[in-house]
Design an enzyme around this catalytic site. Structure first.
Site, PDB file in Angstrom:
ATOM      1  N   SER A 173       0.855  -1.192   0.000  1.00 43.43           N
ATOM      2  CA  SER A 173       0.000   0.000   0.000  1.00 43.43           C
ATOM      3  C   SER A 173       0.889   1.240   0.000  1.00 43.43           C
ATOM      4  O   SER A 173       2.074   1.160   0.346  1.00 43.43           O
ATOM      5  CB  SER A 173      -0.840  -0.026   1.281  1.00 43.43           C
ATOM      6  N   TYR A 186      -1.844  -0.818  10.467  1.00 42.51           N
ATOM      7  CA  TYR A 186      -1.922  -1.177   9.039  1.00 42.51           C
ATOM      8  C   TYR A 186      -0.619  -0.815   8.329  1.00 42.51           C
ATOM      9  O   TYR A 186      -0.026  -1.629   7.615  1.00 42.51           O
ATOM     10  CB  TYR A 186      -3.105  -0.433   8.424  1.00 42.51           C
TER      11      TYR A 186
HETATM   12  N1  LIG Z   1      -8.764  -0.514  -0.806  1.00 40.15           N
HETATM   13  C1  LIG Z   1      -7.711   0.281  -0.749  1.00 40.15           C
HETATM   14  O1  LIG Z   1      -7.813   1.520  -0.722  1.00 40.15           O
HETATM   15  C2  LIG Z   1      -6.315  -0.298  -0.713  1.00 40.15           C
HETATM   16  C3  LIG Z   1      -5.223   0.548  -0.916  1.00 40.15           C
HETATM   17  C4  LIG Z   1      -3.944   0.021  -0.881  1.00 40.15           C
HETATM   18  C5  LIG Z   1      -3.759  -1.333  -0.679  1.00 40.15           C
HETATM   19  N2  LIG Z   1      -4.834  -2.130  -0.493  1.00 40.15           N
HETATM   20  C6  LIG Z   1      -4.592  -3.553  -0.241  1.00 40.15           C
HETATM   21  O2  LIG Z   1      -5.199  -4.307  -1.260  1.00 40.15           O
HETATM   22  C7  LIG Z   1      -5.547  -5.610  -0.761  1.00 40.15           C
HETATM   23  C8  LIG Z   1      -6.982  -5.932  -1.127  1.00 40.15           C
HETATM   24  O3  LIG Z   1      -7.825  -5.025  -0.446  1.00 40.15           O
HETATM   25  P1  LIG Z   1      -9.297  -4.656  -0.940  1.00 40.15           P
HETATM   26  O4  LIG Z   1      -9.357  -3.198  -1.069  1.00 40.15           O
HETATM   27  O5  LIG Z   1      -9.677  -5.500  -2.093  1.00 40.15           O
HETATM   28  O6  LIG Z   1     -10.122  -5.033   0.376  1.00 40.15           O
HETATM   29  P2  LIG Z   1     -11.333  -6.034   0.591  1.00 40.15           P
HETATM   30  O7  LIG Z   1     -11.704  -5.886   2.010  1.00 40.15           O
HETATM   31  O8  LIG Z   1     -12.376  -5.841  -0.456  1.00 40.15           O
HETATM   32  O9  LIG Z   1     -10.658  -7.464   0.324  1.00 40.15           O
HETATM   33  C9  LIG Z   1      -9.848  -8.118   1.264  1.00 40.15           C
HETATM   34  C10 LIG Z   1     -10.153  -9.597   1.180  1.00 40.15           C
HETATM   35  O10 LIG Z   1      -9.263 -10.264   2.096  1.00 40.15           O
HETATM   36  C11 LIG Z   1     -10.021 -11.278   2.751  1.00 40.15           C
HETATM   37  N3  LIG Z   1      -9.417 -11.620   4.026  1.00 40.15           N
HETATM   38  C12 LIG Z   1      -9.369 -10.864   5.156  1.00 40.15           C
HETATM   39  N4  LIG Z   1      -8.771 -11.539   6.133  1.00 40.15           N
HETATM   40  C13 LIG Z   1      -8.427 -12.743   5.629  1.00 40.15           C
HETATM   41  C14 LIG Z   1      -7.774 -13.883   6.153  1.00 40.15           C
HETATM   42  N5  LIG Z   1      -7.377 -13.932   7.435  1.00 40.15           N
HETATM   43  N6  LIG Z   1      -7.567 -14.934   5.336  1.00 40.15           N
HETATM   44  C15 LIG Z   1      -7.986 -14.913   4.062  1.00 40.15           C
HETATM   45  N7  LIG Z   1      -8.625 -13.865   3.507  1.00 40.15           N
HETATM   46  C16 LIG Z   1      -8.836 -12.790   4.278  1.00 40.15           C
HETATM   47  C17 LIG Z   1     -11.409 -10.675   2.938  1.00 40.15           C
HETATM   48  O11 LIG Z   1     -12.398 -11.660   3.187  1.00 40.15           O
HETATM   49  C18 LIG Z   1     -11.577  -9.958   1.610  1.00 40.15           C
HETATM   50  O12 LIG Z   1     -12.192 -10.782   0.644  1.00 40.15           O
HETATM   51  C19 LIG Z   1      -5.295  -5.548   0.754  1.00 40.15           C
HETATM   52  O13 LIG Z   1      -4.064  -6.134   1.057  1.00 40.15           O
HETATM   53  C20 LIG Z   1      -5.237  -4.057   1.034  1.00 40.15           C
HETATM   54  O14 LIG Z   1      -4.472  -3.768   2.176  1.00 40.15           O
HETATM   55  C21 LIG Z   1      -6.116  -1.656  -0.515  1.00 40.15           C
END
Ligand SMILES: NC(=O)c1ccc[n+]([C@@H]2O[C@H](COP(=O)([O-])OP(=O)(O)OC[C@H]3O[C@@H](n4cnc5c(N)ncnc54)[C@H](O)[C@@H]3O)[C@@H](O)[C@H]2O)c1
Length: 325
Positions: A173, A186
């Site tokens: 991120s 985080y």
């Molecule tokens: N959304 C943003 O703004 C953003 C920005 C930068 C980075 N990210 C990163 O991108 C990645 C995806 O995030 P997203 O935005 O799609 O969020 P999201 O919440 O839509 O997806 C996260 C997924 O991870 C799964 N998950 C959570 N805990 C888990 C576990 N213990 N075991 C297996 N699965 C698990 C959840 O069920 C979910 O399906 C993450 O690593 C997040 O930190 C997101």
């Protein structure tokens, strides 16, 4: 080796690689094909993981979907099939549980084969001021966002090294490059994920296993449920990113075997500024970009863990696979 000779060789290489990088700005890099590759995505049950699955399906990859959320994972499987995915294998796996990761990984090797592209994408966010973060959420954040990467790398890297073929992808991120207000747990886990993947990149390169690639992704806010409600002060400077667009760019970066990718691209510049500017200048810039307000919406949100502890214990889903061929 003589220091002058060593320095001359280094400068020669440095200039050559600099010119090569300029050439790639004009002529696009050759993209590798992923048809038939076994791509495992953690956290595939929603958001970015789901979009990555859909896009890899379109390229003919075999998909292995891991998520703690069985229903979300099923929906991703359905969408993958709808978008041309031929072989999709969905597993319930809690990535924060080391033993479960190793046992489901064993099942994957037996039922699908050796994973060749591993995308560590599962993630959670707490979104509270440091002193308000429950201790269990600090631990949980590290388990899901950082430690799980160790277990999945350990499970799938040996086969990649043996075959001298594979790709490790770390979804970190922008908060893994720069600390952010209300994201101390985080941010710490995302720095950790970057550090782990970057170290692995060096280790693999030094072992001359250069055919096992590493890609580290650092996006700013994406429109998914994770940071829902969060705002950007100046969208023209730091837009909230479209999830399909980010997934497309990530797939492209994997196909071009890039090491570091940030969205927007100029986050590189902002990151290096924190080392170059005075403390007051850095703080002024961060406030101008909205570091104080961008995560305000998370403050009131209850984490899944908090909801679970307030209500009765929710039974954990059993590890299982749903095979869709
Ligand atoms: N959304 C943003 O703004 C953003 C920005 C930068 C980075 N990210 C990163 O991108 C990645 C995806 O995030 P997203 O935005 O799609 O969020 P999201 O919440 O839509 O997806 C996260 C997924 O991870 C799964 N998950 C959570 N805990 C888990 C576990 N213990 N075991 C297996 N699965 C698990 C959840 O069920 C979910 O399906 C993450 O690593 C997040 O930190 C997101």
């Amino acid at each position: 080796m003589d220091a002058i000779l060593d320095t001359s060789i280094f400068l020669g290489k440095f200039l050559y690689f600099f010119l090569e990088s300029l050439v790639y700005k004009i002529i696009p890099k050759r993209k590798k094909t992923v048809a038939g590759e076994i791509v495992l995505i953690t956290g595939a049950g929603s958001g970015l993981g789901r979009q990555l699955a859909i896009q890899f399906a379109g390229l003919g990859a075999i998909l292995v979907l891991w998520d703690i959320n069985e229903e979300g994972n099923r929906e991703t499987s359905r969408l993958v099939k709808e978008n041309g995915g031929v072989k999709v294998f969905a597993y319930v796996c809690d990535c924060s549980d080391r033993q479960e990761v190793y046992s489901v990984a064993k099942q994957v090797k037996k039922e699908v084969g050796d994973v060749t592209i591993l995308i560590n994408n599962a993630g959670i966010v707490t979104g509270k001021q440091f002193l308000d973060i429950p201790d269990n959420m600090v631990e949980k954040s590290f388990l899901v966002n950082a430690l799980s990467h160790f277990w999945t790398y350990k499970a799938f890297l040996p086969a990649m090294i043996t075959a001298n073929h594979g790709h490790l992808v770390c979804i970190s991120s922008a908060a893994g490059l720069c600390g952010i207000n209300r994201l101390s747990d985080y941010s710490a886990t995302k720095f950790a994920a970057c550090g782990t993947a970057e170290s692995l990149f060096f280790e693999l390169s030094l072992q001359r296993k250069s055919e096992v690639k590493t890609t580290i992704i650092c996006p700013y806010l994406i429109k998914t449920t994770m940071f829902e409600g969060c705002e950007t002060k100046y969208p023209f400077l730091l837009p909230i990113l479209d999830v399909k667009f980010v997934a497309q760019k990530i797939v492209n970066a994997i196909l071009e075997e890039e090491l570091y990718v940030t969205f927007p691209k100029y986050l590189y510049v902002l990151q290096s500024m924190k080392l170059l500017l005075s403390t007051k200048m850095f703080l002024a810039l961060a406030l101008y970009l909205g570091v104080d307000t961008c995560t305000a919406a998370l403050e009131e949100r209850k984490t899944a863990e908090e909801i679970h502890t307030e209500t009765e214990e929710i039974p954990k889903a059993q590890s299982s696979s749903v095979v869709m061929q």
